[in-house]
Design a protein around this motif. Structure first.
Motif, PDB file in Angstrom:
ATOM      1  N   SER A 166       9.090  -6.267  24.462  1.00  0.00           N
ATOM      2  CA  SER A 166       9.200  -6.453  23.336  1.00  0.00           C
ATOM      3  C   SER A 166       8.984  -5.798  22.140  1.00  0.00           C
ATOM      4  O   SER A 166       7.711  -5.382  22.042  1.00  0.00           O
ATOM      5  N   TYR A 202       8.274  -9.773  28.980  1.00  0.00           N
ATOM      6  CA  TYR A 202       9.870  -9.422  30.243  1.00  0.00           C
ATOM      7  C   TYR A 202       9.387  -9.343  31.740  1.00  0.00           C
ATOM      8  O   TYR A 202       8.804  -8.180  31.493  1.00  0.00           O
ATOM      9  N   SER A 218      10.223 -14.020  30.458  1.00  0.00           N
ATOM     10  CA  SER A 218      10.103 -13.958  29.392  1.00  0.00           C
ATOM     11  C   SER A 218       8.662 -15.202  28.813  1.00  0.00           C
ATOM     12  O   SER A 218       8.374 -15.689  29.716  1.00  0.00           O
ATOM     13  N   VAL A 257      13.179  -2.658  27.713  1.00  0.00           N
ATOM     14  CA  VAL A 257      13.403  -3.119  26.558  1.00  0.00           C
ATOM     15  C   VAL A 257      13.677  -1.841  25.779  1.00  0.00           C
ATOM     16  O   VAL A 257      12.943  -1.114  25.805  1.00  0.00           O
ATOM     17  N   SER A 258      14.829  -2.251  24.685  1.00  0.00           N
ATOM     18  CA  SER A 258      15.432  -0.914  23.923  1.00  0.00           C
ATOM     19  C   SER A 258      14.470  -1.421  22.739  1.00  0.00           C
ATOM     20  O   SER A 258      14.309  -2.192  22.193  1.00  0.00           O
ATOM     21  N   GLY A 302      15.498  -3.783  20.618  1.00  0.00           N
ATOM     22  CA  GLY A 302      15.321  -5.198  21.152  1.00  0.00           C
ATOM     23  C   GLY A 302      16.222  -6.137  21.055  1.00  0.00           C
ATOM     24  O   GLY A 302      16.102  -7.343  21.974  1.00  0.00           O
ATOM     25  N   ARG A 347      18.927  -4.940  23.969  1.00  0.00           N
ATOM     26  CA  ARG A 347      18.781  -5.126  25.381  1.00  0.00           C
ATOM     27  C   ARG A 347      18.048  -4.725  26.134  1.00  0.00           C
ATOM     28  O   ARG A 347      17.010  -4.306  25.722  1.00  0.00           O
ATOM     29  N   LEU A 348      17.957  -5.586  27.300  1.00  0.00           N
ATOM     30  CA  LEU A 348      17.398  -4.761  28.274  1.00  0.00           C
ATOM     31  C   LEU A 348      18.358  -3.948  29.340  1.00  0.00           C
ATOM     32  O   LEU A 348      19.214  -4.684  30.414  1.00  0.00           O
ATOM     33  N   LEU A 406      20.757  -9.402  25.080  1.00  0.00           N
ATOM     34  CA  LEU A 406      19.833 -10.123  24.823  1.00  0.00           C
ATOM     35  C   LEU A 406      20.212 -11.082  24.746  1.00  0.00           C
ATOM     36  O   LEU A 406      19.623 -12.971  24.615  1.00  0.00           O
TER      37      LEU A 406
END
Length: 281
Positions: A100, A107, A116, A138-139, A142, A144-145, A159
């Motif tokens: 993250s 994750y 997670s 992860v962007s 925080g 989007r994944l 997310l």
């Protein structure tokens, strides 16, 4: 030399080809470089080969998975390879971690989907229930994944609503968000490709000639560190084919990751019980 012959020779010898003529030190110190060039540090492991190393957002830690009798195990260590902590089983051979942005959570893909877990250790919780997931990222904000699915398409998850993954309409592996979160680079066969997430448009970057290919963004967002058939390269993006700069002729490198400050690259080598950190490029 023919690549098939090189592969056979590699697995028979289990030797790392040197970085610019100098291999890693026997005890895991720094080797190569010399004269201000690239340097590589080998972080040795006992047991099964480690894989999928990822720098923490503050560049002080490396997360990784390591083969064990019961499957892959998730671990964290300092960038010097010290203070190694086993966070527990990660699942099958597709396991891979991602941090993250605040560095507090990892994750990771497992047999149950994507979970997670606190990076300091604790209880893992299922975030996304999907079969055969791998290669999460992860962007930077925080929210989007993105992840790959073995035998299936790349998927994007908000997310806030992780039970509603978006099919990105193409298969691939090792997706990585660009620093601004607007694009992903990913591997498709031997090719590296970039997808614009808003439009879905895909751009071919490079035919790497390497089934172990992967890439990650440098912080400015217009260059990639990539594993190709020649070794590890920096690719400068622009109109047409990228400019290519070879920084290491390491054979069978895989699982590349770039530090947040853009000054270090971490990777594994297929079949070897070490993780390598490349600096000075």
């Amino acid at each position: 030399m023919n690549r098939r012959i090189r592969l056979v020779a590699f697995f028979l010898s289990s030797l790392t080809l040197p970085l610019w003529g100098c291999g890693p030190g026997d005890s895991g110190g720094t080797g190569g470089g010399g004269g201000g060039g690239p340097e590589v540090t080998e972080l040795k492991f006992t047991g099964g080969p480690p894989a999928k190393p990822r720098f923490s957002p503050d560049d002080t830690l490396i997360a990784y998975v390591q083969s064990a009798d019961a499957g892959e195990e998730l671990g964290v260590m300092t960038v010097a390879g010290e203070d190694r902590k086993n966070l527990g089983p990660a699942g099958g051979y597709l396991s891979a971690p991602a941090w993250s942005p605040d560095g507090e959570t990892l994750y990771f893909t497992s047999d149950d989907g994507i979970k997670s877990i606190p990076a300091a250790g604790g209880t893992a919780e299922v975030v996304v229930t999907e079969f055969a997931t791998t290669d999460p990222d992860v962007s930077a904000d925080g929210t989007r994944l993105v992840f790959a699915q073995n035998g299936g398409p790349l998927r994007l998850v908000d997310l806030a609503t992780p039970d509603m993954p978006q099919d990105l309409g193409t298969s691939g592996f090792s997706p990585r968000f660009s620093p601004d979160g607007k694009k992903i680079v990913y591997q498709s066969g031997f090719d590296l490709k970039i997808m614009d997430l808003a439009s879905g448009d895909v751009t071919d970057v490079l035919d790497t000639g390497n089934y172990l290919a992967s890439a990650d963004w440098l912080p400015e967002g217009d260059r990639l560190a990539a594993i190709t058939d020649d070794g590890i390269e920096i690719l400068t993006l622009g109109e047409g084919a990228p400019e290519r700069e070879l920084i290491s002729d390491q054979f069978a490198a895989k699982d590349i990751d770039v530090s947040a400050d853009g000054k270090s690259i971490v990777y594994a080598v297929n079949g070897q019980s070490s993780i390598f950190v490349l600096t000075g490029f």
